[in-house]
Structures are given as C-alpha cells and as structure tokens.
Design an enzyme around this catalytic site. Structure first.
Site, short mmCIF file in Angstrom:
data_model
loop_
_atom_site.label_atom_id
_atom_site.label_comp_id
_atom_site.label_asym_id
_atom_site.label_seq_id
_atom_site.Cartn_x
_atom_site.Cartn_y
_atom_site.Cartn_z
N ASP A 120 6.20 25.08 4.45
CA ASP A 120 5.22 25.10 5.31
C ASP A 120 5.84 25.51 6.95
O ASP A 120 6.83 25.65 6.99
CB ASP A 120 4.69 23.58 5.65
CG ASP A 120 6.03 22.51 5.37
OD1 ASP A 120 6.98 22.89 6.40
OD2 ASP A 120 5.66 21.57 4.87
N ASP B 222 5.98 24.87 10.60
CA ASP B 222 5.48 24.05 11.77
C ASP B 222 5.88 24.57 13.13
O ASP B 222 6.76 25.36 13.39
CB ASP B 222 6.55 22.72 11.62
CG ASP B 222 6.16 21.79 10.46
OD1 ASP B 222 5.09 21.86 9.86
OD2 ASP B 222 6.99 21.16 9.99
N ASP C 96 17.32 16.36 13.41
CA ASP C 96 18.35 15.89 12.73
C ASP C 96 19.70 16.66 12.54
O ASP C 96 20.47 16.22 13.17
CB ASP C 96 18.07 15.02 11.38
CG ASP C 96 17.02 16.26 10.76
OD1 ASP C 96 16.80 17.24 10.95
OD2 ASP C 96 16.37 15.80 9.46
P1 ATP Z 1 11.37 20.99 4.48
O1 ATP Z 1 11.67 22.36 4.11
O2 ATP Z 1 11.75 20.09 3.24
O3 ATP Z 1 9.93 20.72 4.82
P2 ATP Z 1 11.98 20.43 7.12
O4 ATP Z 1 13.48 20.61 7.93
O5 ATP Z 1 10.84 21.24 7.50
O6 ATP Z 1 12.33 20.56 5.38
P3 ATP Z 1 10.48 18.19 7.49
O7 ATP Z 1 10.36 16.71 7.00
O8 ATP Z 1 9.40 18.69 7.24
O9 ATP Z 1 11.69 18.82 7.27
O10 ATP Z 1 10.51 17.99 9.02
C1 ATP Z 1 10.42 19.10 9.95
C2 ATP Z 1 11.74 18.78 11.10
O11 ATP Z 1 11.47 17.45 11.88
C3 ATP Z 1 13.16 18.99 10.68
O12 ATP Z 1 13.46 20.36 10.59
C4 ATP Z 1 13.62 18.15 11.59
O13 ATP Z 1 13.99 18.96 12.73
C5 ATP Z 1 12.87 17.15 12.26
N1 ATP Z 1 12.84 15.87 11.54
C6 ATP Z 1 11.97 15.24 10.37
N2 ATP Z 1 12.43 14.28 9.93
C7 ATP Z 1 13.57 13.74 10.99
C8 ATP Z 1 14.16 12.69 11.12
N3 ATP Z 1 14.13 11.53 10.25
N4 ATP Z 1 15.09 12.43 12.10
C9 ATP Z 1 15.01 13.64 12.96
N5 ATP Z 1 14.60 14.64 12.66
C10 ATP Z 1 13.81 14.88 11.94
MG MG Z 2 8.89 21.16 6.90
#
Ligand code: ATP
Ligand code: MG
Length: 457
Positions: A69, A71, A156
């Site tokens: 996705d 964002d 994170d």
């Molecule tokens: P994926 O490819 O699995 O979607 P992602 O890195 O995009 O991985 P998401 O859970 O969609 O992970 O979260 C989007 C962003 O939000 C992360 O990249 C991170 O920057 C931030 N984030 C999400 N969850 C947390 C958390 N628990 N603590 C701090 N930052 C977070």
């Molecule tokens: Mg994501």
C-alpha cells in the site's frame, strides 16, 4: 541513542535537517508508484501543501519490491485534505486520517503528528490511551499535529522513516534510513528499550520486517528485545491477533515464525505452542506446523486465499498433540479426549491472541474431524465428504500424513475417493473391512456421541 538523533545537520535554530537524496541519487521511479497515490500527492502539492510518500512504500521501492500500500504524509490538516478530494472520508474517532478512494484502492493520508503523540497507523483511530486529551477526554487538536521534523521521530525503524517528496522526487532522510535500508539493517529510531516500552508491538514488528525483508537486526535493536519480550503479555489480545495475521499471512510465515522463536517472542505469544516445540522439536506436530507455514507462504505467493482458520489449526496442533499426551500420534481412541484438549489449548491461546469465533469455531471443527478419517468402512465414511469443513479438514489430513503422523495411505485413499464417481464411492466404502481397532471402543464412543450431540451443537 543520542548519536542517532544527531545527524550533523542543523539549521540556525537548531532544528534537525534531513539528508536529502536527490532524484538522481536513488532508484525510486514514479512508474512504480500507484497512479492513485501520485494523484493524491500532486493534488496536495497544488493545494499548497507538503506531500510525501512515507513508510513501507518508500522502503520497499528503495529495495526494488512492490509495496502493498501507499501511505502519504502531509502538513495539510484532515479537513483541508477532505476539501481537496471528493472521494475522501475522514476516519477514526477523532478524524485524524483521511482515506481517499479510487475504485478498490484506498490511499491513506495522515497529517504530520506532533512528537509526543504515540499513535500507530493501524490502531491510531483510538486516542484514549494518549496524552493529548484534556480533562474531559477531548483531544487537544493543536497538540496532535506537528511538522515533518516531529513526525519522523515517532516512527519505528529508520528504514520505515523515509519521506519521498513529490515536489522534486527527492528522499528526505532524518535518521540514516537510506544507508540502513541499503545495508538491510533494521534499527529502531532513538533508544531501543524506550521505544519497545512505549509500544511492545514494535518487537513483533521487528520480527516481521526481519522475516519478510531479510533484514538483520542492528545489535542495539536486538539486545533489549530478549529481556523485554515479557511486555507482550500486557498487549491487548485483539491487537495481537491483528499483528499475528500480518506476521503469518503475508507470504513470509516461515522466516517470520523463525524470528519469533529466535528472538524469544513465541513463548509470550503462544506459550503452549512454544512449550510443545521446545519439548519435541522433531515431532510430527512440529513438522506439521512447519509444512503448514510453508504451504501458507506458497498460497500467498500464488495469490490463493489463506485463512486464519487453517493457520491456527496448524499453529496449535503441536500443542494439542502434547495436550492429548501423544506428541508422536496416534490420536486417542476416545474423541472426547481430543475435543477437551482442543478446547483447553484454544482457551489458553485466546487469552493471548483474540482469534474471532468465526475462525475459531471452524478451526475446532476441522481438528475434531481428524479421527473420522481413520474410519473408512461403510456409508458414514461418505457422509464426511458432505461436511462443510471437509475440504479444509482433508487438507489438514494431508499435512499430517506429510509430517509422518498419519499413514500416507489413509490420505491417499481420501484423495482417490473424492475423484471417484458416486457409485464407485459407495462400492469402495462398502467393500472395506470394518477397521480392526474400531470394534469395541468405537461402539462405546459412538453411543456416547449420539447422546452428546444436541448439547454440542
Ligand atoms: P507494510 O509493508 O507491512 O505495510 P509498513 O512499514 O508500511 O509495512 P505499517 O504497519 O503499514 O508498516 O505502518 C506504516 C508506517 O507507520 C511504518 O512504516 C512506520 O513508519 C509507522 N508505524 C506503524 N506502526 C508503528 C508503531 N507501532 N510504532 C511506530 N511507528 C509505526
Ligand atoms: Mg504499510
């Protein structure tokens, strides 16, 4: 921790400045960004706002992977975002995220958050746990939103904290995320112990990204994890369900599960399963779990459906075999023993991971059907074929056979039976001798089952 924050780039007022990687210095091409996301980015910019692609999408594009996705982060407030798009909904109790819809695709637009608001993207809709409420529990909005410089520190891992600027297609990196992503290092921003304490789910996220992306945990990010694993015990079970789904139903279940084990997280997520695996690492149950996860990964990669029902059946089986005191099979003759073991393991597990009933009940069905595959004589064998959970139960039987718990001949027989025309099936089951082990105990258990049936349904 301190040295991580001091990328030696500060402006006159002491604000940190990002390392800016210009378009020519990185491989991210707009051709690989979803057209819908690009449209949102451009529209925000035309509206006079900052607009960045953020999070996993930038990381994945940098690594040459396909993001699942896209964002977006902006300095526009949600109400301002809404005014720019007709197809936009504000979501969450406090409306701090905007969803812009294009057909099936939803682009999530988040306003930069202030440094001290601790919000995770998936559960950010509920603000009650955060310190930005007034004495009436109302959000103090002015405290909620911040600048990109603040937004970056609440993310994170460094590789997850990169911002792709639609203005000039550069990447803004405040935390050394570009070199970390290139070196495939997973490093928490700031002091690792503090960040895990703020949100213990970050430990599971570490296992997930390491498993899925093949990243190595930076030593400082790994060290406190073993010590703090117990903090998962206080994470709400509903959130752990969501996180477990992301860990194990996203195509990298095997490496992610291995990370859970090696980081010492599994005993806090699935205590009975961890105990069963530790006691009998080479047992059929342990092998089934592994085969089941491999299977799940293959299905995800082939774009086939995967369900929490089957996943939890696979995960819990070693613990159930342990609970019936038959880690190497065979299952006990008395079906009541299996069903109480199943219920005991499940109810323990539900305290950690809130598996919704719509998955838990069919899971129980498919597990309790397993002994019935051993009885192949007579028409009652055929009735099994009509059971709504037959297909899943049969798939599970095939795994048990592959794991060495069940005679492969049994699974083969059921495979062949399904391929036969109706008449031939009847002839097949009627020609089979009654199972030798069947006689005495079976008669008992059958009458018992008959009596219990009304209560059980
Ligand atoms: P994926 O490819 O699995 O979607 P992602 O890195 O995009 O991985 P998401 O859970 O969609 O992970 O979260 C989007 C962003 O939000 C992360 O990249 C991170 O920057 C931030 N984030 C999400 N969850 C947390 C958390 N628990 N603590 C701090 N930052 C977070
Ligand atoms: Mg994501």
């Amino acid at each position: 921790a301190a040295e991580l924050y001091s990328i030696e780039n500060n402006d006159a007022s002491g604000q940190p400045l990002p390392v800016i990687v210009p378009r020519a210095g990185h491989p991210i091409s707009r051709a690989n960004i979803s057209p819908s996301a690009l449209r949102v980015l451009y529209r925000l910019r035309e509206g006079g706002f900052q607009a960045f692609l953020v999070g996993g999408a930038v990381r994945d594009l940098l690594l040459g992977l396909h993001p699942k996705d896209f964002d977006i982060a902006t300095d526009a407030h949600p109400e301002e975002v809404r005014k720019l798009f007709r197809n936009c909904r504000l979501i969450g109790r406090r409306f701090h995220l905007a969803h812009v819809r294009f057909g099936m695709e939803i682009i999530e637009v988040a306003t930069f958050r202030a440094a001290h608001t601790e919000v995770d993207e998936d559960h950010g809709v509920d603000e009650t746990g955060h310190r930005v409420l007034d004495e009436h529990g109302r959000i103090l909005r002015d405290n909620l939103y911040g600048t990109i410089e603040e937004d970056v520190w609440r993310r994170d891992f460094t590789a997850n904290a990169l911002y792709y600027n639609i203005e000039d297609y550069s990447i803004w990196d405040y935390v050394g995320g570009v070199p970390d992503a290139e070196a495939r290092v997973l490093r928490l921003i700031g002091d690792a112990e503090t960040r895990y304490r703020e949100d213990p789910v970050r430990m599971l996220r570490a296992a997930r990204f390491a498993g899925k992306l093949g990243f190595t945990l930076h030593p400082g990010t790994e060290a406190p994890l073993h010590r703090l694993a117990y903090m998962l015990d206080s994470v709400p079970a509903a959130r752990l369900f969501d996180e477990t789904m992301k860990l194990l139903l996203a195509g990298s279940a095997v490496p992610s599960f291995d990370m859970l084990v090696s980081l010492g997280l599994l005993p806090h997520l699935m205590p009975d399963v961890a105990a069963a695996l530790a006691e009998a690492p080479d047992s059929p149950g342990a092998r089934l779990l592994r085969l089941g996860l491999e299977n799940t990964d293959q299905r995800v990669r082939a774009d086939k459906s995967v369900t929490p029902t089957f996943l939890f059946a696979v995960l819990l089986w070693p613990a159930i075999l342990r609970a019936v005191d038959a880690p190497n099979g065979p299952l006990p003759d008395d079906p009541q023993l299996l069903s109480s073991a199943c219920d005991a393991v499940m109810s323990q597990q539900l305290r950690r991971i809130a598996v919704p009933k719509r998955f838990g009940l069919p899971m129980r069905d498919l597990l309790l059907m397993q002994p019935r595959f051993e009885r192949r004589s007579g028409r009652r064998a055929l009735r099994l074929l009509d059971h709504p959970k037959f297909r899943a139960a049969y798939d599970f039987l095939v795994l048990r056979a592959a794991a060495g718990e069940v005679d492969p001949e049994v699974a083969d027989w059921w495979t062949r039976l399904q391929e036969m025309p109706e008449e031939q099936r009847i002839a097949e089951v009627e020609s089979r001798p009654r199972e030798a082990t069947d006689a005495a105990p079976r008669a008992r258990s059958r009458s018992r089952r008959r009596r219990r049936r009304p209560a059980a349904t």
